[in-house]
Design a protein around this motif. Structure first.
Motif, short mmCIF file in Angstrom:
data_model
loop_
_atom_site.label_atom_id
_atom_site.label_comp_id
_atom_site.label_asym_id
_atom_site.label_seq_id
_atom_site.Cartn_x
_atom_site.Cartn_y
_atom_site.Cartn_z
N GLY A 157 -2.40 9.03 2.09
CA GLY A 157 -1.39 9.45 0.90
C GLY A 157 -2.74 9.17 -0.06
N MET A 158 -4.25 9.11 0.57
CA MET A 158 -5.35 9.55 -0.16
C MET A 158 -5.41 10.92 -0.04
N SER A 159 -5.18 11.62 0.95
CA SER A 159 -5.05 13.28 0.86
C SER A 159 -3.98 13.73 -0.04
N LEU A 160 -2.92 13.01 0.06
CA LEU A 160 -1.48 13.60 -0.31
C LEU A 160 -2.20 13.18 -2.54
N ILE A 161 -2.81 12.41 -3.02
CA ILE A 161 -3.05 12.25 -4.22
C ILE A 161 -4.79 13.26 -4.88
N GLY A 162 -4.68 14.00 -3.40
CA GLY A 162 -6.32 14.74 -3.37
C GLY A 162 -7.49 14.35 -3.70
N ILE A 217 1.01 -1.27 0.13
CA ILE A 217 0.19 0.13 0.00
C ILE A 217 0.74 1.31 -0.02
N PHE A 218 1.88 1.35 0.52
CA PHE A 218 3.09 2.72 0.64
C PHE A 218 3.03 2.22 -0.55
N ILE A 219 3.84 1.57 -1.39
CA ILE A 219 4.43 1.58 -2.39
C ILE A 219 3.17 2.45 -3.75
N ILE A 220 2.15 1.88 -2.80
CA ILE A 220 1.43 1.70 -4.56
C ILE A 220 1.29 3.32 -4.79
N PHE A 221 0.84 4.75 -3.01
CA PHE A 221 0.63 5.15 -3.19
C PHE A 221 1.99 6.41 -3.25
N ASN A 222 3.25 5.86 -3.25
CA ASN A 222 4.10 6.81 -3.19
C ASN A 222 4.23 7.56 -4.30
N ILE A 223 4.02 6.09 -6.14
CA ILE A 223 4.09 6.07 -7.04
C ILE A 223 3.03 6.74 -7.48
#
Length: 389
Positions: free
Chosen positions: A355-360, A23-29
């Protein structure tokens, strides 16, 4: 002598750690690398500190097949009272903290009395506590924000340990973080060596060497990744030390003490636990008293992190704490789950939120995703148990 057999790693035990990494890698991408910045790793730890503190106590409730719906309101109420003591009554911060911890104990004992002594279902008692706690918070704060709080208060939620900078001002590197990473690595290795030696001594089954090395590599890589990120930001947050101490204490209690075994026994089969001589009422009382204490700790940390107390503080925390326990492997039937699993579950929830906040993504989409993750984790866990049985 009978030859020892080789066994494989229990993927169910480490599945959530793998899920956390994925999950961390997915949101990092998806966030173009923002998820893995030093600042964001620091924020991830500090923003989820109170959820982890609550998840540690909530696991004990979940192990018995119950939950505590009042934790969010208790966090808000204790944080509000602490802020009022310090700002309005000019009380010393340390004394205010101590009194609020006793207030948290009282809240837990209040719940424990109705659950253990009167036999009222925990769902009803904690739902009532949720409503009363939120109402009392609004009354105490007069529906207004209480702040700003003094620096010696806020440092427990937003402060850092002293740093020893080996780098430059623009590119810091904290020596303390490096030393902690080294000590943690040595501890993990020595603990595993001791475990292997014990297995050999009693002729127990052992893991193949390559699986031991793989497990080491993954766990140690995670440790070094987080600590190096902190080393290049502002060092070790004080709240991380508090979390680590609490996780260590409760891991020891649940895995090494009679009280821990009684909680697992109660969750596995309450009737059998009672017939075996366990005082079920006492166990229930202590579990919810402990939850009240941890709510007070989380309330102090949250108000310190925000530098103020607000009527809406802690809103939804009970859901995140409960979800952390179930995502971390606690079954709906009780009796299964570990402190480490709850912490991993809390970090998964934190990475999802962050992660969801970072990608808006909007908050409504975030709730849908978190609901799907929770439902999926519990479904997989239960299907796995049925297959094994």
């Amino acid at each position: 002598m009978e030859k020892k057999q080789k066994i494989n790693i229990d993927m169910k035990q480490y599945g959530m750690i793998v899920a956390l990494i994925v999950i961390f890698i997915i949101f990092n991408i998806l966030s173009s690398g923002k998820n893995a910045t030093s600042m964001n790793i620091n924020n991830l730890i500090m923003q989820n500190s109170y959820v982890i503190i609550l998840a540690v106590g909530m696991l004990l409730c979940v192990l018995t097949g119950n939950v505590d719906l009042g934790v969010g309101s208790s966090v808000a109420l204790t944080g509000a009272i602490c802020a009022i003591f310090v700002i309005d009554y000019k009380m010393p911060v340390a004394l205010a903290f101590l009194i609020v911890l006793f207030i948290g104990l009282f809240i837990g004992m209040f719940e424990g009395f109705f659950i253990a002594a009167l036999g009222i279902p925990p769902f009803i008692v904690t739902l009532a506590t949720m409503l009363m706690g939120r109402g009392l918070t609004y009354i105490a704060l007069k529906a207004q924000t209480k702040g700003p709080l003094p620096v010696n208060y806020t440092k427990i939620g937003a402060g850092y340990l002293p740093t020893i900078n080996l780098g430059t001002k623009d590119a810091p590197l904290d020596l303390l973080c490096i030393l902690i990473a080294i000590v943690t690595t040595i501890f993990i290795i020595l603990r595993e060596i001791k475990s292997i030696q014990t297995n050999k001594k009693f002729n127990f089954n052992t893991l193949p060497l390559w699986q031991v090395i793989l497990k080491f590599a993954v766990i140690i890589s995670i440790v070094w990744f987080f600590l190096l990120k902190l080393a290049t930001y502002r060092g070790i947050p004080i709240v991380l030390v508090l979390m680590t101490v609490l996780v260590g204490i409760y891991h020891f209690i649940t895995s090494k003490t009679v009280a821990g075994r009684q909680i697992y026994a109660l969750g596995g089969n309450a009737k059998a636990a009672r017939l075996s001589g366990i005082n079920i009422k006492k166990v229930y009382f202590l579990i919810y008293t402990n939850m009240g204490l941890l709510c007070a700790v989380a309330g102090i940390v949250l108000s310190a992190r925000n530098a103020s107390a607000t009527p809406k503080a802690g809103d939804g925390f009970e859901m995140d704490a409960i979800a952390s326990c179930y995502i971390g492997g606690a079954a709906t039937t009780g009796g299964i789950g570990t402190i480490v699993g709850a912490v991993v579950g809390a970090f998964i929830m934190g990475i999802l939120n962050n992660g969801m906040s970072l990608i808006g993504w909007s908050t409504d989409i975030q709730k849908v995703v978190k609901g799907l993750v929770l439902l999926g984790a519990v479904t997989i866990d239960l299907l796995s148990k049925r297959k094994n049985n």
